[in-house]
Design a protein around this motif. Structure first.
Motif, PDB file in Angstrom:
ATOM      1  N   GLU A 152       7.332  -7.684  10.953  1.00  0.00           N
ATOM      2  CA  GLU A 152       6.247  -8.634  10.785  1.00  0.00           C
ATOM      3  C   GLU A 152       5.156  -8.059   9.896  1.00  0.00           C
ATOM      4  O   GLU A 152       5.105  -6.860   9.635  1.00  0.00           O
ATOM      5  N   SER A 153       4.278  -8.942   9.499  1.00  0.00           N
ATOM      6  CA  SER A 153       3.138  -8.558   8.684  1.00  0.00           C
ATOM      7  C   SER A 153       2.334  -7.446   9.378  1.00  0.00           C
ATOM      8  O   SER A 153       2.118  -7.495  10.588  1.00  0.00           O
ATOM      9  N   GLY A 154       1.952  -6.433   8.622  1.00  0.00           N
ATOM     10  CA  GLY A 154       1.158  -5.339   9.170  1.00  0.00           C
ATOM     11  C   GLY A 154       1.984  -4.164   9.676  1.00  0.00           C
ATOM     12  O   GLY A 154       1.423  -3.166  10.129  1.00  0.00           O
ATOM     13  N   GLY A 181       3.607  -2.004   8.055  1.00  0.00           N
ATOM     14  CA  GLY A 181       3.551  -0.826   7.195  1.00  0.00           C
ATOM     15  C   GLY A 181       4.623  -0.819   6.123  1.00  0.00           C
ATOM     16  O   GLY A 181       4.862   0.206   5.477  1.00  0.00           O
ATOM     17  N   LYS A 182       5.243  -1.972   5.882  1.00  0.00           N
ATOM     18  CA  LYS A 182       6.327  -2.064   4.904  1.00  0.00           C
ATOM     19  C   LYS A 182       5.825  -1.806   3.485  1.00  0.00           C
ATOM     20  O   LYS A 182       6.417  -1.022   2.745  1.00  0.00           O
ATOM     21  N   SER A 183       4.747  -2.481   3.125  1.00  0.00           N
ATOM     22  CA  SER A 183       4.245  -2.332   1.755  1.00  0.00           C
ATOM     23  C   SER A 183       3.711  -0.925   1.511  1.00  0.00           C
ATOM     24  O   SER A 183       3.917  -0.359   0.436  1.00  0.00           O
ATOM     25  N   LEU A 184       3.037  -0.363   2.500  1.00  0.00           N
ATOM     26  CA  LEU A 184       2.541   1.013   2.338  1.00  0.00           C
ATOM     27  C   LEU A 184       3.713   1.969   2.128  1.00  0.00           C
ATOM     28  O   LEU A 184       3.644   2.877   1.296  1.00  0.00           O
ATOM     29  N   ALA A 204      -2.659   7.095   6.473  1.00  0.00           N
ATOM     30  CA  ALA A 204      -3.820   6.794   7.310  1.00  0.00           C
ATOM     31  C   ALA A 204      -4.986   6.321   6.454  1.00  0.00           C
ATOM     32  O   ALA A 204      -5.113   6.676   5.280  1.00  0.00           O
ATOM     33  N   PHE A 205      -5.813   5.487   7.058  1.00  0.00           N
ATOM     34  CA  PHE A 205      -7.091   5.077   6.474  1.00  0.00           C
ATOM     35  C   PHE A 205      -8.178   5.442   7.468  1.00  0.00           C
ATOM     36  O   PHE A 205      -8.099   5.064   8.631  1.00  0.00           O
ATOM     37  N   ASP A 206      -9.165   6.208   7.008  1.00  0.00           N
ATOM     38  CA  ASP A 206     -10.243   6.651   7.895  1.00  0.00           C
ATOM     39  C   ASP A 206      -9.706   7.259   9.184  1.00  0.00           C
ATOM     40  O   ASP A 206     -10.208   6.977  10.280  1.00  0.00           O
TER      41      ASP A 206
HETATM   42  N1  ADP Z   1      -5.936  -0.612   1.571  1.00  0.00           N
HETATM   43  C1  ADP Z   1      -5.964  -0.557   2.913  1.00  0.00           C
HETATM   44  N2  ADP Z   1      -7.069  -0.174   3.584  1.00  0.00           N
HETATM   45  C2  ADP Z   1      -7.096  -0.110   4.936  1.00  0.00           C
HETATM   46  N3  ADP Z   1      -6.043  -0.391   5.712  1.00  0.00           N
HETATM   47  C3  ADP Z   1      -4.919  -0.769   5.122  1.00  0.00           C
HETATM   48  C4  ADP Z   1      -4.808  -0.880   3.691  1.00  0.00           C
HETATM   49  N4  ADP Z   1      -3.547  -1.267   3.395  1.00  0.00           N
HETATM   50  C5  ADP Z   1      -2.912  -1.420   4.573  1.00  0.00           C
HETATM   51  N5  ADP Z   1      -3.725  -1.115   5.607  1.00  0.00           N
HETATM   52  C6  ADP Z   1      -3.380  -1.153   7.039  1.00  0.00           C
HETATM   53  O1  ADP Z   1      -2.001  -0.880   7.161  1.00  0.00           O
HETATM   54  C7  ADP Z   1      -1.324  -1.939   7.824  1.00  0.00           C
HETATM   55  C8  ADP Z   1       0.044  -2.078   7.214  1.00  0.00           C
HETATM   56  O2  ADP Z   1      -0.091  -2.557   5.903  1.00  0.00           O
HETATM   57  P1  ADP Z   1       1.144  -3.015   5.015  1.00  0.00           P
HETATM   58  O3  ADP Z   1       1.993  -1.842   4.702  1.00  0.00           O
HETATM   59  O4  ADP Z   1       0.586  -3.750   3.861  1.00  0.00           O
HETATM   60  O5  ADP Z   1       1.924  -3.997   5.991  1.00  0.00           O
HETATM   61  P2  ADP Z   1       3.172  -4.981   5.684  1.00  0.00           P
HETATM   62  O6  ADP Z   1       3.534  -4.836   4.248  1.00  0.00           O
HETATM   63  O7  ADP Z   1       4.252  -4.552   6.617  1.00  0.00           O
HETATM   64  O8  ADP Z   1       2.681  -6.340   6.030  1.00  0.00           O
HETATM   65  C9  ADP Z   1      -2.225  -3.136   7.628  1.00  0.00           C
HETATM   66  O9  ADP Z   1      -2.078  -4.065   8.673  1.00  0.00           O
HETATM   67  C10 ADP Z   1      -3.593  -2.533   7.638  1.00  0.00           C
HETATM   68  O10 ADP Z   1      -4.028  -2.347   8.979  1.00  0.00           O
END
Ligand code: ADP
Ligand code: MG
Length: 324
Positions: free
Chosen positions: A40-42, A44-47, A15-17
């Protein structure tokens, strides 16, 4: 069976905020498998990938349980048993040190080996990834390498300590098709050589088809579908997976391109019920009321209230009709 699980992720939340971007994700990585994470983009894959590596961005609150071989303490802060394959080879290497020194330093950061032994392993690793004249190349700086050779060098770096798990986040997105195939081939060879599993984040379904044993489809921070790649791509059970497939040109059949309409919701603006419902051709009342949990369906997990209504071929759900 216990031995079938190398890495387990349970109820991962990021979570963020106070707003969750990853919302209770659970999955296992099996020994030596290639698990693709798609969406798709957003989504949560990279997180999710960063959570496996313990590399969370500033401001992220992460909860859940990640275990390697059942042990949360084996999941390191920075990849050793779990190692990152960087996307950008140039920025992953220091410009001011010879490539061989960087590889040797990686060896010495983990294993108690002599300088000489570390150097020998560095040269051997460069040789293994197909860098010609590895002894001489080990003394060269990254800018003296071609782009392709740099890619190989970072794969050597990621695998030199024989990690259990490799994590690659869109490793080939910036590359043309030829280079993409080459990088994935070298990565696949090295992965097999060290016996590592690979978590491969990609939005490219061709890459999934060619390289992944299983596919985890994510939408809006949750698991939508998880199963053997051939099954998931041949006969998706979740409408969202079908939508992703329908976006591929091969399903146009010379007609207008079928597409997945709309865009994913932002983490702070989720609709009630299933996050995909507003874009889903099968959405019914229940879908707007409660978010579906992942449930077993044969060898898969599917989070959809209506998966039994998904037609075969599933892409028909999204076929755009020609205007009359
Ligand atoms: N550093 C960050 N600060 C705030 N929100 C973030 C941050 N990184 C990611 N997010 C939120 O998490 C969502 C998923 O991010 P991410 O895992 O990068 O997606 P993906 O890799 O699937 O495109 C983003 O669309 C954004 O809303
Ligand atoms: Mg990403």
């Amino acid at each position: 069976m216990e031995s079938e699980v190398l890495l387990s992720v349970r109820d991962l939340r990021i979570a963020f905020d106070g707003v969750e971007a990853v919302r209770g994700l659970s999955f296992d990585v099996r020994p030596r498998e290639v698990l693709a994470i798609v969406g798709e983009s957003g989504a949560g894959k990279s997180l999710t990938a960063r959570a496996l590596l313990g590399m969370m961005p500033r401001g992220a609150t992460t909860t859940g349980d990640i275990r390697l071989l059942g042990d949360p303490d084996l999941v390191p802060r920075r990849g050793r048993r779990i190692a990152l394959v960087p996307q950008d080879a140039l920025s992953a290497l220091s410009p001011v040190h010879p490539v061989g020194d960087q590889l040797a330093a990686a060896v010495r950061s983990v294993a108690g080996v002599s300088r000489k032994e570390a150097r020998a392993r560095a040269v051997a690793a460069l040789d293994r990834v197909g860098i010609p004249d590895a002894v001489r190349k080990a003394r060269a700086y990254p800018h003296e390498f071609s782009g392709g050779m740099r890619q190989r060098a970072v794969i050597a770096m990621a695998t030199i300590n024989e990690p259990d798990v490799l994590v690659a986040d869109e490793p080939t997105t910036a590359l043309d098709e030829e280079r993409r195939d080459q990088v994935l081939r070298v990565l696949g060879e090295q992965r097999e050589a060290v016996g590592a599993a690979l978590v491969l984040v990609t939005h490219d379904l061709d890459v999934v088809r060619q390289h992944a044993d299983r596919a985890l489809v994510m939408y809006a921070g949750r698991l939508t579908e998880l199963g053997p790649t051939d099954q998931v791509l041949a006969r998706p059970l979740a409408p969202y997976t079908a939508g992703l497939l329908a976006s591929l040109p091969e399903h146009a059949h010379g007609r207008r391109l079928p597409t997945l309409p709309g865009t994913p919701p932002a983490p702070g603006a989720l609709p009630p019920g299933c996050a995909f419902a507003p874009r889903c051709p099968l959405a019914a009342d229940a879908c707007h009321e409660a978010e579906p949990e992942p449930r077993p369906a044969d060898e898969r997990l599917v989070a959809c209230h209506r998966w039994e209504e998904v037609p075969d071929p599933a892409v028909e759900l999204f076929q755009v009709r020609q205007p009359a």
